[in-house]
Design an enzyme around this catalytic site. Structure first.
Site, PDB file in Angstrom:
ATOM      1  N   CYS A 113       0.724  -1.155   0.171  1.00 21.42           N
ATOM      2  CA  CYS A 113       0.139   0.007  -0.021  1.00 21.42           C
ATOM      3  C   CYS A 113       0.919   1.035  -0.057  1.00 21.42           C
ATOM      4  O   CYS A 113       0.437   2.209  -0.360  1.00 21.42           O
ATOM      5  CB  CYS A 113      -0.806   0.189   1.119  1.00 21.42           C
ATOM      6  SG  CYS A 113      -2.069  -1.497   1.288  1.00 21.42           S
ATOM      7  N   HIS A 253      -3.359   7.395   2.470  1.00 19.35           N
ATOM      8  CA  HIS A 253      -3.554   5.727   2.099  1.00 19.35           C
ATOM      9  C   HIS A 253      -5.049   5.290   2.714  1.00 19.35           C
ATOM     10  O   HIS A 253      -5.235   5.686   3.982  1.00 19.35           O
ATOM     11  CB  HIS A 253      -2.577   4.623   2.320  1.00 19.35           C
ATOM     12  CG  HIS A 253      -3.111   3.441   2.168  1.00 19.35           C
ATOM     13  ND1 HIS A 253      -3.609   3.071   0.893  1.00 19.35           N
ATOM     14  CD2 HIS A 253      -3.040   2.361   2.879  1.00 19.35           C
ATOM     15  CE1 HIS A 253      -3.962   1.896   1.172  1.00 19.35           C
ATOM     16  NE2 HIS A 253      -3.713   1.238   2.486  1.00 19.35           N
ATOM     17  N   ASN A 283      -9.963  -0.003   0.373  1.00 17.92           N
ATOM     18  CA  ASN A 283      -8.576   0.202   0.257  1.00 17.92           C
ATOM     19  C   ASN A 283      -8.116  -0.458  -1.061  1.00 17.92           C
ATOM     20  O   ASN A 283      -7.826  -1.743  -1.368  1.00 17.92           O
ATOM     21  CB  ASN A 283      -7.925  -0.772   1.216  1.00 17.92           C
ATOM     22  CG  ASN A 283      -6.374  -0.733   1.548  1.00 17.92           C
ATOM     23  OD1 ASN A 283      -5.805  -0.272   0.663  1.00 17.92           O
ATOM     24  ND2 ASN A 283      -5.861  -1.328   2.529  1.00 17.92           N
TER      25      ASN A 283
END
Ligand code: ACO
Length: 326
Positions: A113, A253, A283
């Site tokens: 990520c 994020h 996500n």
């Protein structure tokens, strides 16, 4: 020293929407639980014939169009992804071909990520050194194909998407002030896809036990994420002699709204100045930061002259922050 600036951006999400209510029909969960624990309402799912490079190319074309440059003028394409089209060649080479970016070098970068921030830092160095003029940094993921759809602890979290930024030399002192990266490999097993690579090659067992999908120790990840994001945010601010109140927009994020609220509280940063779209997309791993950034540029929230703080955290563990004078 020449600074790199973000000259343009683009993003893309697949059309198919998978809502929490859709998930209620497949696994033992509820919209209330998912929304309360994560802030996610729905996520996008790539169609069967869409791969990571397809998403990346759509985001890239929008960035090139916004920047008013043709693909032939690109010097470098970096694709940050955890779900490449194939082991090799790199997804970046496939993107290069689909774009017709015949003059570019191309490679992939893997930092889960945090991949976009890692790729931003690499691209920025090529501009600062004077080596390249036009670098395309893309975060693109088809997380739905890394997801175990029987695991209610993880399948509710992830979605598919792509975001791209075009980096060019800055003609003023505005641009990327600094990028700060960290990793702690001793915590690699907090979030991983254990099977399908050289450690546990593809086999019947891998497929039966779904070892080729995401394993996550969510609770432990959560605590480390909050602590590390606060630390790296403060590091990035102090490197540029800034305080949280100097930041116009924080682009984090998009993992979990509770992580974002905890980080905002620790930094004493107002939540209304955070770009949050995880309710719509979940996500999207390396795509989440450039996707959130591009949406906010296009809807007029982020404007030239703004001071931005990018923040990311993910598998590895990896984390990072960057201050950008946009
Ligand atoms: N629906 C209903 N109940 C559920 C669900 C679900 N979808 N998932 C878990 N539960 C249950 C569990 O079974 C558990 O019940 P039990 O106590 O009876 O066993 C209970 O809810 C609590 O489970 P926890 O896992 O402790 O829930 P938590 O509050 O930690 O929330 C979550 C889970 C949302 C995953 C959270 O831990 C989180 O967001 N962690 C961080 C993830 C992250 O930041 N990842 C970033 C990197 S990802 C990458 O790099 C690819």
């Amino acid at each position: 020293m020449i600074k790199a600036r973000i000259a343009a951006s683009g993003s893309y999400v697949p059309e198919t929407v998978l809502t929490n209510h859709d998930l209620e029909k497949k696994i033992d969960t509820s919209d209330e639980w998912i929304l309360g624990r994560t802030g996610i309402r729905e996520r996008r799912i790539a169609s069967k014939d869409e791969s990571t490079s397809d998403l990346a190319v759509k985001a890239a074309r929008r960035a090139l169009e916004a920047g008013g440059i043709s693909a032939e003028t690109l010097d470098l394409i970096i694709v940050a992804t955890s779900m490449p089209d194939m082991f090799f060649p790199s997804t970046a080479c496939i993107v290069q071909d689909k774009l017709g970016a015949t003059g570019a070098a191309a490679f992939d970068l893997s930092a889960a990520c945090s991949g976009f921030l890692y790729a931003l830092s690499v691209g920025e160095q090529y501009i600062r050194s004077g080596t390249y003029q036009n670098v395309l940094v893309i975060g693109a993921e088809v997380m739905s194909r890394l997801t175990n759809w029987d695991d209610r602890r993880t399948c509710i979290l992830f979605g598919d998407g792509a975001g791209a930024v075009l980096l060019s030399p800055s003609k003023s002192d505005r641009g990327i002030a600094s990028v700060h990266l960290h990793s702690d490999g001793s915590l690699w097993d907090l979030i991983c896809v254990p099977g399908g690579g050289s450690a546990i090659p593809p086999s019947e067992k891998v497929l039966l036990e779904q070892l080729n999908t995401i394993r996550m120790k969510g609770n432990e990840t959560f605590k480390v994420a909050v602590r590390n994001l606060e630390e790296v945010a403060l590091q990035a601010l102090s490197a540029d002699n800034l305080s949280a109140s100097d930041i116009d927009w924080l682009i984090p994020h998009q993992a979990n709204i509770r992580i974002l609220k905890a980080v905002a509280n620790r930094l004493k940063f107002p939540q209304e100045k955070m770009i949050i779209n995880l309710d719509k997309y979940g996500n999207t791993s390396a795509a989440s930061v450039p996707l959130a950034f591009d949406e906010a540029v296009r809807d007029g929230r982020i404007n030239e002259g703004d001071t931005l703080l990018f923040l990311a955290f993910g598998g590895g563990l990896t984390w990072g922050a960057s201050v950008v004078h946009y």
